[in-house]
Design a protein around this motif. Structure first.
Motif, short mmCIF file in Angstrom:
data_model
loop_
_atom_site.label_atom_id
_atom_site.label_comp_id
_atom_site.label_asym_id
_atom_site.label_seq_id
_atom_site.Cartn_x
_atom_site.Cartn_y
_atom_site.Cartn_z
N ASN A 95 0.84 -1.21 0.00
CA ASN A 95 0.00 0.00 0.00
C ASN A 95 0.87 1.25 0.00
O ASN A 95 0.57 2.24 -0.69
N LEU A 96 1.94 1.22 0.78
CA LEU A 96 2.87 2.36 0.81
C LEU A 96 3.53 2.53 -0.56
O LEU A 96 3.67 3.66 -1.05
N GLN A 97 3.91 1.44 -1.19
CA GLN A 97 4.50 1.51 -2.52
C GLN A 97 3.56 2.18 -3.52
O GLN A 97 4.00 2.92 -4.39
N CYS A 98 2.30 1.89 -3.39
CA CYS A 98 1.32 2.47 -4.29
C CYS A 98 1.35 4.00 -4.16
O CYS A 98 1.34 4.72 -5.15
N ALA B 85 4.50 5.42 -5.76
CA ALA B 85 4.37 5.49 -7.22
C ALA B 85 3.53 6.69 -7.63
O ALA B 85 3.85 7.40 -8.59
N MET B 86 2.44 6.95 -6.90
CA MET B 86 1.60 8.12 -7.22
C MET B 86 2.36 9.41 -7.05
O MET B 86 2.13 10.38 -7.76
N TRP B 87 3.31 9.43 -6.10
CA TRP B 87 4.09 10.63 -5.85
C TRP B 87 5.30 10.74 -6.76
O TRP B 87 6.09 11.66 -6.65
N GLY B 88 5.49 9.74 -7.63
CA GLY B 88 6.58 9.79 -8.60
C GLY B 88 7.88 9.18 -8.15
O GLY B 88 8.91 9.37 -8.80
N LEU B 89 7.88 8.43 -7.04
CA LEU B 89 9.10 7.76 -6.59
C LEU B 89 9.19 6.38 -7.21
O LEU B 89 8.26 5.59 -7.12
N ALA B 90 10.31 6.10 -7.84
CA ALA B 90 10.55 4.74 -8.36
C ALA B 90 10.96 3.87 -7.19
O ALA B 90 11.82 4.25 -6.39
N SER C 49 19.86 -10.42 -4.37
CA SER C 49 19.60 -10.60 -5.79
C SER C 49 18.96 -9.36 -6.38
O SER C 49 18.62 -8.42 -5.68
N GLU C 50 18.75 -9.41 -7.65
CA GLU C 50 18.03 -8.36 -8.33
C GLU C 50 16.62 -8.83 -8.67
O GLU C 50 15.99 -8.32 -9.58
N ASP C 51 16.14 -9.85 -7.97
CA ASP C 51 14.78 -10.37 -8.15
C ASP C 51 13.82 -9.36 -7.54
O ASP C 51 13.57 -9.38 -6.35
N THR C 52 13.33 -8.46 -8.35
CA THR C 52 12.54 -7.35 -7.85
C THR C 52 11.26 -7.20 -8.66
O THR C 52 11.15 -7.73 -9.76
N THR C 53 10.35 -6.46 -8.10
CA THR C 53 9.16 -6.06 -8.83
C THR C 53 9.13 -4.54 -8.85
O THR C 53 9.11 -3.91 -7.80
N VAL C 54 9.21 -3.96 -10.02
CA VAL C 54 9.23 -2.50 -10.15
C VAL C 54 7.81 -1.99 -10.05
O VAL C 54 6.89 -2.57 -10.62
N THR C 55 7.64 -0.92 -9.31
CA THR C 55 6.30 -0.34 -9.21
C THR C 55 6.05 0.53 -10.43
O THR C 55 6.92 1.24 -10.89
N ASP C 56 4.87 0.43 -10.94
CA ASP C 56 4.45 1.23 -12.08
C ASP C 56 2.93 1.28 -12.09
O ASP C 56 2.30 1.01 -11.08
N ALA C 57 2.34 1.55 -13.20
CA ALA C 57 0.88 1.67 -13.27
C ALA C 57 0.17 0.37 -12.91
O ALA C 57 -0.99 0.39 -12.52
N SER C 58 0.86 -0.77 -12.99
CA SER C 58 0.23 -2.03 -12.63
C SER C 58 -0.12 -2.09 -11.15
O SER C 58 -0.88 -2.95 -10.71
N LEU C 59 0.41 -1.18 -10.36
CA LEU C 59 0.08 -1.14 -8.94
C LEU C 59 -1.36 -0.72 -8.70
O LEU C 59 -1.84 -0.80 -7.58
N SER C 60 -2.06 -0.30 -9.74
CA SER C 60 -3.44 0.12 -9.55
C SER C 60 -4.29 -1.01 -8.98
O SER C 60 -5.32 -0.75 -8.37
N ASN C 61 -3.87 -2.25 -9.12
CA ASN C 61 -4.60 -3.37 -8.54
C ASN C 61 -4.45 -3.42 -7.02
O ASN C 61 -5.25 -4.06 -6.35
N ALA D 156 -8.59 2.69 -5.31
CA ALA D 156 -9.29 3.89 -4.87
C ALA D 156 -8.37 5.09 -4.89
O ALA D 156 -8.77 6.20 -5.25
N ASP D 157 -7.11 4.90 -4.53
CA ASP D 157 -6.16 6.00 -4.54
C ASP D 157 -5.86 6.47 -5.97
O ASP D 157 -5.70 7.64 -6.22
#
Length: 162
Positions: free
Chosen positions: A119-122, A125-130, A139-151, A155-156
């Motif tokens: 939820n904080l990541q969402c 992302a809205m505030w423009g922080l990658a 590792s570099e096993d990561t999930t980048v936040t982007d528009a897919s966080l809308s799920n 509501a935000d």
């Protein structure tokens, strides 16, 4: 009075806390050193009072002021600071601020914390922080936040101006 910043080991903190010295932990070699690339759960699962046996030594909890994560500068710059530091820092903040209250309610697991972190990541992302969440240590096993966080918190997203 003085405050000790303990970075050697949890064992170093015990005698200081027993003597009544206020302590802030930033233990080297632990998962609070973000340049070791710990995953979210590794940072969150460091429970200082478990290692310091605060139940047997209640004065230790009274004098333990908190903790800090560290990120050394060799691998961090203006392009990756937000993405690399804030997820680990939020895991530690979650642990230190909510540890006892959430454990009593049965919602103090790393999995529960990770849901709150998403939820904080969402919001980030809205505030423009990658940012991303590291899913396996070192590792570099990561999930980048982007528009897919809308799920995660739609509501935000509906409140964000186009």
């Amino acid at each position: 009075g003085a405050v000790a910043n303990v970075y050697q080991s949890m064992a170093t903190a015990g005698p200081l806390l027993d003597a009544g010295t206020p302590v802030v932990l930033s233990v080297a070699g632990s998962d609070w050193y973000l340049d070791y690339h710990p995953d979210f759960a590794a940072v969150y699962n460091v429970r200082p009072c478990d290692q310091l046996d605060c139940n047997a030594h209640p004065q230790r909890r009274r004098h333990l002021l908190g903790g800090s994560v560290s990120q050394w500068g060799e691998r961090v710059d203006q392009f990756n600071f937000d993405a690399d530091v804030w997820p680990g820092a939020s895991a530690l903040a979650e642990r230190l601020w909510t540890d006892f209250a959430l454990a009593e309610k049965g919602t103090g697991s790393a999995e529960d914390a990770l849901l709150r972190h998403h939820n904080l990541q969402c919001h980030w992302a809205m505030w423009g922080l990658a940012t991303y969440t590291r899913y396996s240590k070192g590792s570099e096993d990561t999930t980048v936040t982007d528009a897919s966080l809308s799920n995660l918190c739609p509501a935000d997203w509906s409140a964000v101006p186009a």
